[in-house]
Design an enzyme around this catalytic site. Structure first.
Site, PDB file in Angstrom:
ATOM      1  N   SER A 255      28.956 -41.798  53.873  1.00 58.47           N
ATOM      2  CA  SER A 255      29.432 -41.889  52.431  1.00 58.47           C
ATOM      3  C   SER A 255      29.934 -43.223  52.154  1.00 58.47           C
ATOM      4  O   SER A 255      30.165 -43.799  52.881  1.00 58.47           O
ATOM      5  CB  SER A 255      30.338 -40.479  52.236  1.00 58.47           C
ATOM      6  OG  SER A 255      31.556 -41.222  52.695  1.00 58.47           O
ATOM      7  N   LYS A 256      30.092 -43.228  50.966  1.00 59.50           N
ATOM      8  CA  LYS A 256      30.323 -44.482  50.194  1.00 59.50           C
ATOM      9  C   LYS A 256      31.609 -44.964  50.768  1.00 59.50           C
ATOM     10  O   LYS A 256      32.042 -46.149  50.744  1.00 59.50           O
ATOM     11  CB  LYS A 256      30.538 -44.454  48.765  1.00 59.50           C
ATOM     12  CG  LYS A 256      30.771 -45.569  47.976  1.00 59.50           C
ATOM     13  CD  LYS A 256      29.332 -46.139  47.598  1.00 59.50           C
ATOM     14  CE  LYS A 256      29.473 -47.389  46.865  1.00 59.50           C
ATOM     15  NZ  LYS A 256      28.544 -48.418  47.358  1.00 59.50           N
ATOM     16  N   ARG A 257      32.630 -44.146  51.251  1.00 64.98           N
ATOM     17  CA  ARG A 257      33.869 -44.337  51.904  1.00 64.98           C
ATOM     18  C   ARG A 257      33.666 -45.333  53.123  1.00 64.98           C
ATOM     19  O   ARG A 257      34.718 -46.168  53.330  1.00 64.98           O
ATOM     20  CB  ARG A 257      34.919 -43.171  52.001  1.00 64.98           C
ATOM     21  CG  ARG A 257      36.005 -43.150  51.349  1.00 64.98           C
ATOM     22  CD  ARG A 257      36.887 -41.972  51.285  1.00 64.98           C
ATOM     23  NE  ARG A 257      35.817 -40.680  51.230  1.00 64.98           N
ATOM     24  CZ  ARG A 257      36.082 -39.675  52.037  1.00 64.98           C
ATOM     25  NH1 ARG A 257      36.692 -39.534  53.061  1.00 64.98           N
ATOM     26  NH2 ARG A 257      35.185 -38.440  51.587  1.00 64.98           N
ATOM     27  N   GLY A 259      31.378 -47.468  53.444  1.00 65.10           N
ATOM     28  CA  GLY A 259      30.716 -48.561  53.190  1.00 65.10           C
ATOM     29  C   GLY A 259      29.410 -48.380  52.490  1.00 65.10           C
ATOM     30  O   GLY A 259      29.420 -47.371  51.666  1.00 65.10           O
TER      31      GLY A 259
END
Ligand code: GLU
Length: 498
Positions: A255-257, A259
């Site tokens: 997930s975006k968290r 990277g």
């Protein structure tokens, strides 16, 4: 023209950017299509109107084209099975949903959102799996039609068998058995007249004569419901492949968290398509042999379906950096310069194809000069954007650094100053013809020997004087590219600082 009867499709939702996991699905699908000599079709699944983004189809085609994945049919190419965008096929889905109602394989459901929310909350409180309670399952068709005529909102739901097993066959996993009782009465057509993935993908795969469905393992839970739908229609189901999940290093979802997850992000940071493709290919494909660096044609050549694995693949950014560094080093200086120049716009302005202006000092330099500068950083680059940090000292008029970094280990500032003064004199007396890295190294190293000095005491301050940094290419390489005049000016600046 490829007239193969074998047909594969990529069916992305146009969300604006291409998730790296979807690129891996696109790549494996493309590779299987190549292996089977199949037609490869792009179909846009945009029936979830909330997620649609303007221009998303164009940007999707663009990024796939950038990595080298292209299609035989699609919204941008046309073909005999169009339209290739689901929102342009709405009446079809409505017709097929009605057909299922007629057959008794689906039913109208009039439950309100409030009722469904309450039902879900109760199920949650009792720790039950969330599932539609089939309140409208037994409503007669007559009653349902009356409600519709009276203007009541409805959805159409698929009737799942109430007991027994649903056996499905996955090309990568073999037979998988699901308990029918665990399957939800899936919504097929929403109250706004839009189909769900479940209905639209099955209808389209059938009408587009898709023979092989290739998608991520996150769709495995849908698989028995898909197969039941094929049976309800009396259609032959295609073969199904479910590619392994991609997890982050900690074992969680990508997930975006943690990277970047979008291919466009990697592209703008300066990852090369060769590296991204090589990296994605190995997220679930295990080629024979131990060669790890494979370009796209080698991947196509070596690809075999039997070497696709089913255990989750781990997304390891260090690996991507490794491949990217490798492919950067495969570029010649001219190619690499072309790729790096957009990152240097802050420092270098293009005048014409051969001349550039260094913005800080207004000096005009040649393309060849820039190629030399960039070549010096080739070994250290992990991505193209690193060129800024690695080479900016070439483009600054005045280097900004602390005088203390000019001093080597146990040496002192006055000593560093002396050494730089000696080197300045030595270099002032060096003929222009000898201004090459090899000659400069020879001249400087033999001078240090003659003086019975230590290399570090001379070369460290010299390198820092030329670059303003503690890590950089060797002083000989930098001096060669900077030229005699600029090198001496920088040494003079350092002496003043000390
Ligand atoms: N529209 C689905 C997605 O974007 C595609 C799944 C499939 O390939 O069937 O994930």
């Amino acid at each position: 023209m490829n007239n193969s009867k074998i047909r594969l499709r990529l069916a992305p939702s146009p969300t604006g950017f291409l998730h790296i996991g979807n690129l891996r699905t696109a790549l494996f699908s493309y590779l299987i299509a190549k292996k089977l000599g199949a037609q490869f079709i792009l179909r846009i699944e945009d029936t979830d109107q909330k997620r649609e983004v303007e221009g998303a189809v164009e940007s999707l085609v663009k990024i796939l084209d950038w990595v080298g994945i292209n299609f035989d049919e699609g919204p941008h190419l046309g073909g005999d099975y169009g339209p290739y965008i689901q929102s342009e096929r709405l009446s079809l889905y409505q017709k097929y949903a009605e057909e299922l109602i007629e057959k008794g394989e689906a039913y109208y459901c009039f439950c309100t959102a409030e009722r469904l929310d309450k039902m879900r909350a109760e199920q949650e409180a009792q720790k039950m799996a969330p599932r539609y309670d089939r309140a409208c399952h037994d409503l007669s068709l007559e009653e349902a039609r009356k409600k519709i005529a009276a203007g009541e909102k409805y959805v159409i739901r698929q009737k799942m068998p109430l007991s027994g097993e649903v056996k499905v066959y996955d090309e990568m996993r073999g037979e998988i058995v699901f308990k029918a009782a665990e399957l939800d009465d899936q919504v097929l057509l929403k109250s706004d007249g839009f189909p769900t993935y479940q209905l639209a993908s099955v209808v389209d795969d059938h009408l587009m004569e898709i023979t092989h469905v290739t998608r991520g393992a996150e769709w495995l839970p849908s698989y028995p419901k898909n197969i039941l739908l094929y049976q309800s229609f009396g259609w032959t189901a295609p073969k199904f492949f479910h590619f392994p999940l991609i997890l982050n290093k900690g074992g969680g979802k990508l997930s975006k968290r943690q990277g970047d997850v979008f291919v466009e992000d990697y592209r703008s940071k300066g990852y090369l398509p060769e590296a991204i493709i090589n990296f994605c290919a190995l997220l679930g494909w295990h080629p024979d042999g131990d060669k790890e660096t494979l370009n796209f044609s080698e991947i196509i050549e070596n690809f075999s379906i039997k070497n696709l694995g089913i255990s989750p693949a781990v997304f390891d950014l260090d690996k991507l950096d490794f491949y990217n560094g490798y492919y950067i080093r495969q570029k010649n200086d001219q190619e690499l310069t072309k790729l790096c120049l957009p990152y240097l716009e802050k420092y270098v302005e293009k005048i014409n194809d051969h001349e550039f202006k260094i913005i800080a000092c207004e000096e005009v330099v040649s393309l060849i000069y820039l190629e030399q500068v960039i070549a010096l950083s080739k070994d250290r680059m992990k991505k193209l954007s690193d060129i800024v940090e690695l080479s900016e000292f070439f483009f600054k008029e005045k280097l900004d650094y602390e005088a203390s970094i000019l001093v080597w280990k146990k040496s002192t500032a006055p000593e560093a100053k002396n050494k730089l003064q000696e080197l300045k004199q030595l270099l002032e007396n060096t003929e222009k013809e000898n201004w090459s890295k090899l000659k400069l190294e020879e001249i400087i190293v033999s001078y240090i020997k003659e003086k019975e000095g230590k290399n570090g005491d001379y070369l460290w301050p010299l390198r820092v004087a030329l670059t303003g940094r503690e890590a950089s290419p060797s002083p000989f390489e930098v001096a060669e590219v900077l030229g005699k005049k600029e090198s001496l000016a920088r040494i003079e600046q350092a002496i003043i600082k000390l």
